[in-house]
Design an enzyme around this catalytic site. Structure first.
Site, PDB file in Angstrom:
ATOM      1  N   LEU A  49      82.299  -7.949  18.398  1.00 20.35           N
ATOM      2  CA  LEU A  49      82.154  -9.405  18.506  1.00 20.35           C
ATOM      3  C   LEU A  49      81.808 -10.010  17.142  1.00 20.35           C
ATOM      4  O   LEU A  49      81.297  -9.319  16.266  1.00 20.35           O
ATOM      5  CB  LEU A  49      81.036  -9.752  19.499  1.00 20.35           C
ATOM      6  CG  LEU A  49      81.284  -9.411  20.972  1.00 20.35           C
ATOM      7  CD1 LEU A  49      80.065  -9.795  21.807  1.00 20.35           C
ATOM      8  CD2 LEU A  49      82.534 -10.120  21.497  1.00 20.35           C
ATOM      9  N   GLY A  50      82.039 -11.283  16.999  1.00 19.25           N
ATOM     10  CA  GLY A  50      81.603 -11.974  15.782  1.00 19.25           C
ATOM     11  C   GLY A  50      82.704 -12.739  15.074  1.00 19.25           C
ATOM     12  O   GLY A  50      82.434 -13.670  14.331  1.00 19.25           O
ATOM     13  N   CYS A  53      83.928 -15.250  11.145  1.00 19.51           N
ATOM     14  CA  CYS A  53      82.650 -15.642  10.547  1.00 19.51           C
ATOM     15  C   CYS A  53      81.776 -14.430  10.223  1.00 19.51           C
ATOM     16  O   CYS A  53      81.325 -14.253   9.099  1.00 19.51           O
ATOM     17  CB  CYS A  53      81.938 -16.591  11.510  1.00 19.51           C
ATOM     18  SG  CYS A  53      80.253 -16.951  11.094  1.00 19.51           S
ATOM     19  N   GLY A 195      94.343 -21.908  -4.616  1.00 11.77           N
ATOM     20  CA  GLY A 195      93.680 -22.741  -3.608  1.00 11.77           C
ATOM     21  C   GLY A 195      92.227 -22.976  -3.978  1.00 11.77           C
ATOM     22  O   GLY A 195      91.480 -22.020  -4.188  1.00 11.77           O
ATOM     23  N   GLY A 197      90.002 -24.885  -2.070  1.00 14.50           N
ATOM     24  CA  GLY A 197      89.153 -25.314  -0.957  1.00 14.50           C
ATOM     25  C   GLY A 197      87.890 -24.465  -0.978  1.00 14.50           C
ATOM     26  O   GLY A 197      87.662 -23.696  -1.927  1.00 14.50           O
ATOM     27  N   VAL A 252     102.354 -23.359  -7.529  1.00 17.95           N
ATOM     28  CA  VAL A 252     102.643 -21.927  -7.724  1.00 17.95           C
ATOM     29  C   VAL A 252     104.083 -21.650  -7.290  1.00 17.95           C
ATOM     30  O   VAL A 252     104.503 -22.021  -6.201  1.00 17.95           O
ATOM     31  CB  VAL A 252     101.639 -21.061  -6.931  1.00 17.95           C
ATOM     32  CG1 VAL A 252     102.058 -19.596  -6.944  1.00 17.95           C
ATOM     33  CG2 VAL A 252     100.242 -21.220  -7.509  1.00 17.95           C
ATOM     34  N   ALA A 335      82.259 -22.686  11.183  1.00 14.35           N
ATOM     35  CA  ALA A 335      81.579 -21.985  12.274  1.00 14.35           C
ATOM     36  C   ALA A 335      80.751 -22.949  13.126  1.00 14.35           C
ATOM     37  O   ALA A 335      80.743 -22.866  14.358  1.00 14.35           O
ATOM     38  CB  ALA A 335      80.694 -20.889  11.697  1.00 14.35           C
ATOM     39  N   HIS A 460      56.054 -33.484  -1.747  1.00 15.03           N
ATOM     40  CA  HIS A 460      56.148 -33.301  -3.200  1.00 15.03           C
ATOM     41  C   HIS A 460      55.524 -31.966  -3.593  1.00 15.03           C
ATOM     42  O   HIS A 460      54.478 -31.617  -3.058  1.00 15.03           O
ATOM     43  CB  HIS A 460      55.386 -34.435  -3.900  1.00 15.03           C
ATOM     44  CG  HIS A 460      55.396 -34.309  -5.385  1.00 15.03           C
ATOM     45  ND1 HIS A 460      56.532 -34.554  -6.132  1.00 15.03           N
ATOM     46  CD2 HIS A 460      54.425 -33.936  -6.267  1.00 15.03           C
ATOM     47  CE1 HIS A 460      56.245 -34.355  -7.422  1.00 15.03           C
ATOM     48  NE2 HIS A 460      54.966 -33.977  -7.518  1.00 15.03           N
TER      49      HIS A 460
END
Ligand code: FAD
Length: 481
Positions: A49-50, A53, A195, A197, A252, A335, A460
């Site tokens: 599972l997973g 991500c 790319g 992104g 490209v 995600a 602060h």
């Protein structure tokens, strides 16, 4: 057949919900459904599972990024008065092992959560078989050619995405996607990235820290093109300072294997043919939804260029069939957009209160050095929508905690509407930007105004005071700049 939860005969059981896909969108939905007391089956084609991500996305990249950050700090240890540590060296095998251990630990964590919540995990490839009969849907599950059926009153499709490739290219040991790059035998001496992104710039940032000569080739005129223009500009400035070669407006044309590496031929922004040679090339040109073979054609589920169309409760045109995560049209492929949409669907099915996912309130985080965190409209989008835009900007150079952590680069930018002081967008580039953005998301979700934020106490010395100063800057009243 059934991996976790209660052993049952699948054919006899009618689940409240069958979730197809066990990435963050699917597994979050499954857990939330169980928390509501629903009987949930989670079908996943992968033995673990997973999803993207956990295995080849968010988690392993951020594990490497943390190593890169430590490594950068070590390189500057003397500036912090730390001496006598000799020349640090990088044990790459140990770096990869730590990354893999983190993933393994969280896979086990997911298995534990499925057992704890009594979610029935069914390994195999799921497909819709047609509309519901008497209110019950049937999902065919194919495990290595052995087929069975899962029956459920509702189905959630959460089959995720895969890296797009350039035409004619196949990933190998030199032409990489997000999968191969995570297990390189050593950091490359040089890396060309197609790319710019989030995926492209994150790997660029990580491998630059590990010493690679990095060249980025982006077709559009700027890095991180979905971000506010000033953020793109600042990232480009800081990447250049780090020695990263940036080629925007680059088309490209060809990627070839050479004797020792790869050659990328492209036309630059002026249309002039150029070549970049590197040991490896990463293709990071976006992610394609995995919907080609999920049986959508047997139902009324509408697919638009591979993406599933849904309404505000994530329901498709086929009643009782929902879609969440990377396969959803117009939902950012992140995600947390997937997991929240999964939670919304389960609340709807369980008849509980929920708020639909507002797509303009999904934070976007880019884990470069420095980080980017943003939410809402960019300045250009706000102007385009006709707002009377008022902007406040505060540089981290004026923030004392930023000085302490050695992170003076970047700024916080607030985009607001002059009329009521509505906060339309918040854009941060700088230290811990991906953490700081959470405050902005909460404020926007609660419809806070600039004035309210100007009178909200920020501790602060913290980086979050840069947010306070940025809200003040909207009214020309930042304290520290
Ligand atoms: C390098 C990289 C870094 C990233 N970093 C971040 C980040 O820092 N933060 C962030 O928010 N996002 C990040 N993302 C994006 C994030 O990984 C995805 O948005 C997220 O994984 C999508 O979740 P999902 O559940 O929709 O799909 P996925 O995670 O792709 O999972 C889909 C699951 O469905 C299963 N499946 C597919 N088809 C079937 C079928 N027919 N039957 C049964 N099972 C099926 C697959 O086996 C898989 O387990 C990153 C992506 C990449 C590539």
């Amino acid at each position: 057949m059934v991996r976790a939860g209660t052993e049952v005969s699948l054919a006899d059981t009618i689940y409240d919900v069958a979730v197809v896909g066990g990435g963050p969108a699917g597994y979050t939905a499954a857990i939330r459904g169980a928390e509501y007391g629903l009987k949930v089956a989670l079908i996943d084609a992968s033995p673990k599972l997973g999803g993207t991500c956990l295995h080849v996305g968010c988690i392993p990249t951020k594990a490497l990024l943390f190593n890169a950050e430590l490594w950068d700090h070590l390189k500057h240890a003397a500036e912090f008065g730390i001496t006598g540590i000799g020349t640090p060296s990088l044990d790459w095998a140990a770096v990869l092992k730590r990354k893999n251990d983190i993933v393994t630990r969280h896979v086990k964590g997911l298995d534990f959560l499925m057992k704890k919540n009594k979610v029935t995990v069914i390994p195999g490839y799921g497909r819709l078989t047609g509309p519901a009969r008497n209110g019950v849907h049937t999902v065919e599950v194919d495990k290595n050619g052995k087929k069975s059926e899962v029956k459920a009153k509702n189905v959630i499709l959460a089959t995720g995405s895969e890296a797009k490739m350039l035409p004619g290219l196949k990933p190998d040991d030199r032409i990489l996607t997000n999968i191969e790059i995570l297990d390189l035998p050593h950091p490359p001496k040089s890396l060309a990235i197609i790319g710019a992104g989030a995926v492209g710039v994150e790997f660029g940032s990580i491998f630059r820290s590990f010493g690679a000569e990095v060249s980025i080739l982006e077709f559009l005129p700027r890095l991180v093109p979905v971000e506010d223009e000033e953020i793109s500009k600042e990232l480009a400035r800081l990447f250049k300072k780090r020695g990263i070669d940036i080629n925007t407006g680059a088309r490209v044309e060809k990627v070839e294997r050479t004797e020792g590496g790869v050659k990328v031929s492209f036309n630059d922004a002026n249309g002039k043919p150029q070549v970049k040679e590197a040991e490896k090339v990463l293709v990071a040109v976006g992610r394609a939804p995995q919907t080609a073979d999920i049986g959508a054609d047997k139902t009324r589920v509408e697919i638009d260029r591979g993406f599933v169309k849904v309404n505000e409760t994530m329901e498709t045109a086929e009643p009782g069939v929902y879609a969440v995560g990377d396969i959803v049209a117009d939902l950012p492929q992140l995600a947390h957009s997937g997991s929240m949409s999964g939670m919304v669907v389960m609340a709807k099915i369980a008849g509980r209160a929920f708020r639909p996912v507002r797509r303009d309130r999904i934070p976007g985080c880019t884990y470069t050095e420095p980080q980017i965190g943003s939410v809402g409209l960019t300045e250009a989008q706000a102007v385009e929508k006709g707002y009377d835009v008022k902007v406040g900007k505060f540089p981290f150079a004026g923030n004392s905690k930023a000085t302490i952590v050695g992170g003076h680069d970047g700024f916080v930018k607030i985009v607001s509407d002059a009329k009521y002081g509505e906060i339309l967008g918040v854009h941060i580039i700088g230290p811990q930007a991906t953490e700081l953005i959470a405050e902005a998301v909460a404020v926007m979700e609660l419809e806070g105004t600039v004035e309210e934020m100007m009178f909200t106490v920020h501790a602060h010395p913290t980086l979050s005071e840069a947010m306070l100063d940025a809200y003040g800057a909207v009214e020309g009243m930042a304290i520290n700049a």
